[in-house]
Scaffold this active site. Structure first.
Site, PDB file in Angstrom:
ATOM      1  N   GLY A 162       0.783  -1.232   0.000  1.00 46.89           N
ATOM      2  CA  GLY A 162       0.000   0.000   0.000  1.00 46.89           C
ATOM      3  C   GLY A 162       0.813   1.279   0.000  1.00 46.89           C
ATOM      4  CG  ASP A 172      -2.476   0.829  -2.904  1.00 44.61           C
ATOM      5  OD1 ASP A 172      -2.995   0.923  -1.771  1.00 44.61           O
ATOM      6  OD2 ASP A 172      -1.958  -0.216  -3.327  1.00 44.61           O
ATOM      7  CB  VAL A 204      -3.055  -4.665  -9.484  1.00 46.51           C
ATOM      8  CG1 VAL A 204      -1.801  -4.328  -8.683  1.00 46.51           C
ATOM      9  CG2 VAL A 204      -3.234  -6.173  -9.567  1.00 46.51           C
ATOM     10  CG  ASN A 246       1.332  -0.127  -4.813  1.00 50.30           C
ATOM     11  OD1 ASN A 246       2.398  -0.343  -5.375  1.00 50.30           O
ATOM     12  ND2 ASN A 246       0.448  -1.079  -4.565  1.00 50.30           N
ATOM     13  N   GLY A 302     -15.912   0.153  -5.969  1.00 53.78           N
ATOM     14  CA  GLY A 302     -15.604  -0.498  -7.237  1.00 53.78           C
ATOM     15  C   GLY A 302     -16.192   0.255  -8.415  1.00 53.78           C
ATOM     16  N   GLY A 342      -1.752  -5.597 -14.965  1.00 52.06           N
ATOM     17  CA  GLY A 342      -0.406  -5.539 -14.413  1.00 52.06           C
ATOM     18  C   GLY A 342      -0.305  -4.640 -13.208  1.00 52.06           C
ATOM     19  NE  ARG A 372       2.797  -8.975   1.489  1.00 50.28           N
ATOM     20  CZ  ARG A 372       1.515  -8.720   1.633  1.00 50.28           C
ATOM     21  NH1 ARG A 372       0.651  -9.708   1.779  1.00 50.28           N
ATOM     22  NH2 ARG A 372       1.072  -7.476   1.659  1.00 50.28           N
TER      23      ARG A 372
END
Length: 314
Positions: free
Chosen positions: A40, A255, A251, A43, A225, A290, A90
């Site tokens: 977060g 952010d 993706v 970004n 959304g 992406g 990660r």
């Protein structure tokens, strides 16, 4: 223009690639492979800097994958402060299936932090001079559920304004502690916080306004959304419908929304205009598959399509 600091306690190396069709067992050859620094706060810093602001990102990095994350951040020319940890950073994957245009996302929970490691976040941010701190992303395993609440209180004691974008127990404790400048839950995250469903924009607006009235946040922006977003502040509530665009990815939309809204607030824009810029940026982030996040050229183009602020009846 005020500068910002961002905190990412559970960052990722974001990998994205395309495949013709997802099939179990079979080896699937991929193409269009991309690597990017993620999480977060990182970004948010990426988009904030693209828009012309100054940001320093604080993040935790360790293990064999830690140096790779450091290098990816450097490729984006971000000012950074790495907080070292023992566990490996990660790796998150986003796979676009071309046959169906569906995207599959795989995100590990991340390394478990020790007390010494999560306390180092507070120590690092305590000496930074940025007047706005954006805390964004999930709490990693090992960090206390109320860590964001404790950190927010310490930052406010220093006179800093705190922006929060997280979920679950981290959101619950930080909101209950109050005093945030901006919090940006999704509709699902807000429903989880309240423990009940919010069926329509009217109910969402009322719930967001109640958070403001309770002194928990100065601004609450709830993203919905493709349906748009709702803003609540002390003067009322407003809704912006979603833009009619074809989404190629999910993706980084939230952010990008936070980065643009905070950017506008940091330069002194009215909160309504900041909200409009946030929606344009969140929409711009999903135009391409992406990990690219929102780009200014797309934000500027989409901002012309964002409606003027529409009041939601009290």
């Amino acid at each position: 223009m005020k500068s910002i600091a961002t905190l990412t306690m559970n960052p990722t190396i974001d990998v994205s690639y395309d495949v013709g069709k997802v099939r179990h067992t079979h080896k699937m050859r991929t193409d269009n492979e991309w690597y990017a620094p993620g999480g977060g706060g990182i970004n948010v810093a990426r988009v904030f800097v693209r828009l012309g602001g100054h940001a320093r990102c604080f993040y935790m990095s360790g293990g064999a994958t830690g140096p790779a994350l450091d290098g990816l951040i450097d490729l984006h020319q971000l000012v950074r402060t790495r907080i070292p940890i023992n566990g490996p950073t990660r790796i998150a994957s986003a796979v676009l299936e071309r046959e169906t245009a569906k995207e599959y996302r795989f995100t590990p929970s991340g390394p478990t932090l020790s007390r010494h490691e999560w306390e180092a976040c507070s120590e690092a941010l305590a000496v930074d001079k940025a007047p706005i701190v954006v805390i964004s992303g999930s709490l990693p395993p090992g960090a206390p559920d109320d860590y964001y609440a404790m950190l927010g209180k310490a930052l406010r004691t220093q006179g800093k304004e705190v922006v929060l974008d997280t979920s679950g127990k981290g959101l619950r404790h930080a909101l209950d502690a109050g005093g945030l400048m901006l919090v940006k839950p999704s509709q699902g995250e807000l429903e989880d916080y309240l423990g009940r469903a919010l069926g329509d924009p009217q109910a969402i607006a009322e719930a967001a306004r109640a958070i403001v009235d309770a002194g928990k946040a100065q601004y609450v922006a709830v993203t919905m959304g493709h349906r748009g977003a709702i803003l609540a502040h002390r003067k009322g509530t407003a809704i912006l419908p979603g833009l009619q665009i074809e989404a190629a990815s999910a993706v980084g939309a939230g952010d990008s929304f936070v980065a643009a809204m905070v950017f506008a607030l940091a330069r002194g824009d009215d909160v309504g205009e900041a909200f409009r810029l946030g929606l344009a940026a969140g929409s711009a982030a999903v135009l391409r598959a992406g990990t690219g996040l929102a780009h200014p050229v797309d934000i500027d183009r989409l901002l012309n399509q964002v409606a003027e602020i529409s009041p939601v009846a009290p």
